[in-house]
Structure formats: C-alpha cells, structure tokens
Motif scaffolding. Sequence first.
Motif, PDB file in Angstrom:
ATOM      1  N   HIS A   7      34.497  23.346  71.495  1.00  0.00           N
ATOM      2  CA  HIS A   7      35.797  23.776  70.991  1.00  0.00           C
ATOM      3  C   HIS A   7      36.900  22.734  71.148  1.00  0.00           C
ATOM      4  O   HIS A   7      37.951  22.850  70.538  1.00  0.00           O
ATOM      5  CB  HIS A   7      36.215  25.080  71.669  1.00  0.00           C
ATOM      6  CG  HIS A   7      35.177  26.146  71.583  1.00  0.00           C
ATOM      7  ND1 HIS A   7      34.698  26.619  70.377  1.00  0.00           N
ATOM      8  CD2 HIS A   7      34.484  26.803  72.540  1.00  0.00           C
ATOM      9  CE1 HIS A   7      33.776  27.533  70.603  1.00  0.00           C
ATOM     10  NE2 HIS A   7      33.619  27.657  71.902  1.00  0.00           N
ATOM     11  N   ASP A  22      43.413  28.390  64.886  1.00  0.00           N
ATOM     12  CA  ASP A  22      43.789  29.615  64.186  1.00  0.00           C
ATOM     13  C   ASP A  22      44.920  29.271  63.217  1.00  0.00           C
ATOM     14  O   ASP A  22      45.640  30.128  62.744  1.00  0.00           O
ATOM     15  CB  ASP A  22      44.230  30.708  65.165  1.00  0.00           C
ATOM     16  CG  ASP A  22      45.530  30.372  65.893  1.00  0.00           C
ATOM     17  OD1 ASP A  22      45.854  29.167  66.024  1.00  0.00           O
ATOM     18  OD2 ASP A  22      46.218  31.295  66.347  1.00  0.00           O
ATOM     19  N   TRP A 137      43.473  29.109  74.937  1.00  0.00           N
ATOM     20  CA  TRP A 137      42.629  30.107  74.274  1.00  0.00           C
ATOM     21  C   TRP A 137      41.812  29.463  73.152  1.00  0.00           C
ATOM     22  O   TRP A 137      40.613  29.722  73.018  1.00  0.00           O
ATOM     23  CB  TRP A 137      43.537  31.224  73.747  1.00  0.00           C
ATOM     24  CG  TRP A 137      42.896  32.266  72.914  1.00  0.00           C
ATOM     25  CD1 TRP A 137      42.060  33.271  73.326  1.00  0.00           C
ATOM     26  CD2 TRP A 137      43.067  32.449  71.489  1.00  0.00           C
ATOM     27  NE1 TRP A 137      41.701  34.052  72.248  1.00  0.00           N
ATOM     28  CE2 TRP A 137      42.299  33.570  71.124  1.00  0.00           C
ATOM     29  CE3 TRP A 137      43.798  31.779  70.518  1.00  0.00           C
ATOM     30  CZ2 TRP A 137      42.250  34.030  69.809  1.00  0.00           C
ATOM     31  CZ3 TRP A 137      43.746  32.234  69.225  1.00  0.00           C
ATOM     32  CH2 TRP A 137      42.972  33.351  68.883  1.00  0.00           C
ATOM     33  N   ARG A 140      39.050  27.357  74.552  1.00  0.00           N
ATOM     34  CA  ARG A 140      37.984  28.145  75.189  1.00  0.00           C
ATOM     35  C   ARG A 140      37.211  28.989  74.171  1.00  0.00           C
ATOM     36  O   ARG A 140      36.437  29.851  74.533  1.00  0.00           O
ATOM     37  CB  ARG A 140      38.556  29.011  76.296  1.00  0.00           C
ATOM     38  CG  ARG A 140      39.119  28.190  77.448  1.00  0.00           C
ATOM     39  CD  ARG A 140      39.303  29.009  78.689  1.00  0.00           C
ATOM     40  NE  ARG A 140      39.936  28.259  79.745  1.00  0.00           N
ATOM     41  CZ  ARG A 140      39.329  27.384  80.538  1.00  0.00           C
ATOM     42  NH1 ARG A 140      38.053  27.126  80.360  1.00  0.00           N
ATOM     43  NH2 ARG A 140      39.985  26.761  81.492  1.00  0.00           N
ATOM     44  N   GLY A 141      37.459  28.788  72.899  1.00  0.00           N
ATOM     45  CA  GLY A 141      36.668  29.461  71.873  1.00  0.00           C
ATOM     46  C   GLY A 141      37.392  30.536  71.101  1.00  0.00           C
ATOM     47  O   GLY A 141      36.804  31.174  70.227  1.00  0.00           O
ATOM     48  N   HIS A 143      38.306  33.654  71.613  1.00  0.00           N
ATOM     49  CA  HIS A 143      37.634  34.963  71.565  1.00  0.00           C
ATOM     50  C   HIS A 143      38.654  36.067  71.324  1.00  0.00           C
ATOM     51  O   HIS A 143      39.691  36.127  71.969  1.00  0.00           O
ATOM     52  CB  HIS A 143      36.868  35.201  72.861  1.00  0.00           C
ATOM     53  CG  HIS A 143      35.843  34.143  73.110  1.00  0.00           C
ATOM     54  ND1 HIS A 143      34.720  34.003  72.328  1.00  0.00           N
ATOM     55  CD2 HIS A 143      35.794  33.156  74.029  1.00  0.00           C
ATOM     56  CE1 HIS A 143      34.009  32.985  72.761  1.00  0.00           C
ATOM     57  NE2 HIS A 143      34.645  32.437  73.794  1.00  0.00           N
ATOM     58  N   ARG A 144      38.334  36.931  70.376  1.00  0.00           N
ATOM     59  CA  ARG A 144      39.224  38.032  70.017  1.00  0.00           C
ATOM     60  C   ARG A 144      38.695  39.346  70.551  1.00  0.00           C
ATOM     61  O   ARG A 144      37.540  39.452  70.939  1.00  0.00           O
ATOM     62  CB  ARG A 144      39.376  38.115  68.494  1.00  0.00           C
ATOM     63  CG  ARG A 144      40.026  36.896  67.903  1.00  0.00           C
ATOM     64  CD  ARG A 144      40.114  36.997  66.391  1.00  0.00           C
ATOM     65  NE  ARG A 144      40.737  35.813  65.835  1.00  0.00           N
ATOM     66  CZ  ARG A 144      42.041  35.665  65.655  1.00  0.00           C
ATOM     67  NH1 ARG A 144      42.860  36.633  65.967  1.00  0.00           N
ATOM     68  NH2 ARG A 144      42.527  34.549  65.152  1.00  0.00           N
ATOM     69  N   THR A 145      39.548  40.362  70.535  1.00  0.00           N
ATOM     70  CA  THR A 145      39.113  41.695  70.949  1.00  0.00           C
ATOM     71  C   THR A 145      38.159  42.241  69.895  1.00  0.00           C
ATOM     72  O   THR A 145      38.233  41.869  68.717  1.00  0.00           O
ATOM     73  CB  THR A 145      40.323  42.649  71.065  1.00  0.00           C
ATOM     74  OG1 THR A 145      40.955  42.717  69.801  1.00  0.00           O
ATOM     75  CG2 THR A 145      41.301  42.169  72.117  1.00  0.00           C
ATOM     76  N   PRO A 152      44.606  38.935  69.510  1.00  0.00           N
ATOM     77  CA  PRO A 152      43.527  38.224  70.197  1.00  0.00           C
ATOM     78  C   PRO A 152      43.673  38.304  71.714  1.00  0.00           C
ATOM     79  O   PRO A 152      44.735  38.636  72.225  1.00  0.00           O
ATOM     80  CB  PRO A 152      43.713  36.786  69.724  1.00  0.00           C
ATOM     81  CG  PRO A 152      45.134  36.692  69.346  1.00  0.00           C
ATOM     82  CD  PRO A 152      45.508  38.041  68.822  1.00  0.00           C
ATOM     83  N   ARG A 153      42.603  38.012  72.421  1.00  0.00           N
ATOM     84  CA  ARG A 153      42.661  37.978  73.881  1.00  0.00           C
ATOM     85  C   ARG A 153      43.183  36.615  74.316  1.00  0.00           C
ATOM     86  O   ARG A 153      42.464  35.763  74.789  1.00  0.00           O
ATOM     87  CB  ARG A 153      41.293  38.239  74.487  1.00  0.00           C
ATOM     88  CG  ARG A 153      40.908  39.687  74.444  1.00  0.00           C
ATOM     89  CD  ARG A 153      39.833  39.972  75.472  1.00  0.00           C
ATOM     90  NE  ARG A 153      39.349  41.316  75.320  1.00  0.00           N
ATOM     91  CZ  ARG A 153      39.926  42.382  75.861  1.00  0.00           C
ATOM     92  NH1 ARG A 153      41.011  42.250  76.577  1.00  0.00           N
ATOM     93  NH2 ARG A 153      39.413  43.569  75.686  1.00  0.00           N
ATOM     94  N   CYS A 154      44.445  36.428  74.100  1.00  0.00           N
ATOM     95  CA  CYS A 154      45.131  35.204  74.482  1.00  0.00           C
ATOM     96  C   CYS A 154      46.203  35.612  75.476  1.00  0.00           C
ATOM     97  O   CYS A 154      46.800  36.683  75.336  1.00  0.00           O
ATOM     98  CB  CYS A 154      45.759  34.578  73.237  1.00  0.00           C
ATOM     99  SG  CYS A 154      46.877  33.225  73.606  1.00  0.00           S
TER     100      CYS A 154
END
Length: 199
Positions: A7, A22, A137, A140-141, A143-145, A152-154
């Motif tokens: 990433h 994003d 975020w 680290r890839g 990653h979303r919910t 997103p899980r940020c």
Amino acid sequence: MIVDGPHFQATDEGELVFLLTDGDNSRRPTEHDILEPDEESPLRDNYYLRIPLEHRDSDRWRSEIAKYLAPLVLGATMGRLPWTLAAFPTGYELFLHKSPRPQGSAGSTLRRDFLLYGSTDVPFFSSPLEFVRHAEWLMRGAHRTPDRSRAPRCECKYCDVDGRNQKQSVISRELRARRARVLAQLGDGDADADSDADA
C-alpha cells in the motif's frame, strides 16, 4: 527501499509514496474560481489558487505530514531521515483559498487558508495534521466498514465512526506524543518541542 508495498513505499532517500488512494480528481472546490499561480491578480478577492507540487507550500505540507506519518507506519525503522511525501495521493491537490476578512479584522485584507482536496470521504483537510490519520489509513490498506452506508474505518477527525469523535487538538497531541516516543527509542534527546496548537 525500506518498505516496498503493497500500500506504500518508504525509500532510502526519506520519501513516503502512496500506492493506494481514495482520491478523485473531481473533488475540487466549486464555490469560487480556481486560478493557476500565474493568473493571480490583486483585483480578485475570493478565489482558490492551485498549489503545484514543486511549490514551497506543497513541500511544507508534505514534510509536515510525513514528520508525523513516518512514526505511525515505520516506527523506529524510520531512523533519523527527514521524511517527506513524494507526492499527495493520486487525485489529491493542495489549494490556497484567499477570501475577504470580516469587517474590522486586524491584518491583511485577505484571509489565506490552505486546503487539501481529493478524498471521496472528506470534503477537504485544512491542515497537515488533519490529514495524517487519513494518510495512515491509506497506507494500511484503507479498510472500510462492512456496511457501505457508514464512513471508512479511519481515525481522522472526519471519518471516525467508532464513537471516539476526537477533536483535532487531541489527535494532534497523540501524534506528537507518538513521534516523541519513536525519537526517544532512537536515542534522540533533541526531539521537537512542538506546540499543542491545532495544526
């Protein structure tokens, strides 16, 4: 190469490189004109100035972001290099918004606000430290919910959906503390004495 994907990359020359984004080129300011640096005119009083990657303000933003991002994604392996972002993530761009100050304000007649545009999840970031957690975020890839209707899980102040909803001053303090701990691990007794002001 200190880190090579998937990433992000961290080069031996002290550059952090985003391999994931994003960003979306359509996410730009829309309420006022966007000017190139050579189009700026003292006759205008409310506009956005596009800041090229080579501009000193872009350098300043990218260095300030990397200063706090490197300890998060590299830990003590960041060593003593002065880190910088090679570029903003694809689709991101820095702008300077110049706008009239309210009547009676002290100082220059124009207010100057740097804003980082491009995220599909956040309208803009108004300081380097606001962007650090979002940049982490991405590195680290991203990653979303599982629920696409949620953010997103940020852990940046804009995206956090896990109930922390921290103020930027708290996040900035945590970032400074993390950087100080990593510098202490490296035996650097001359860690920066950053102010606690939001940045």
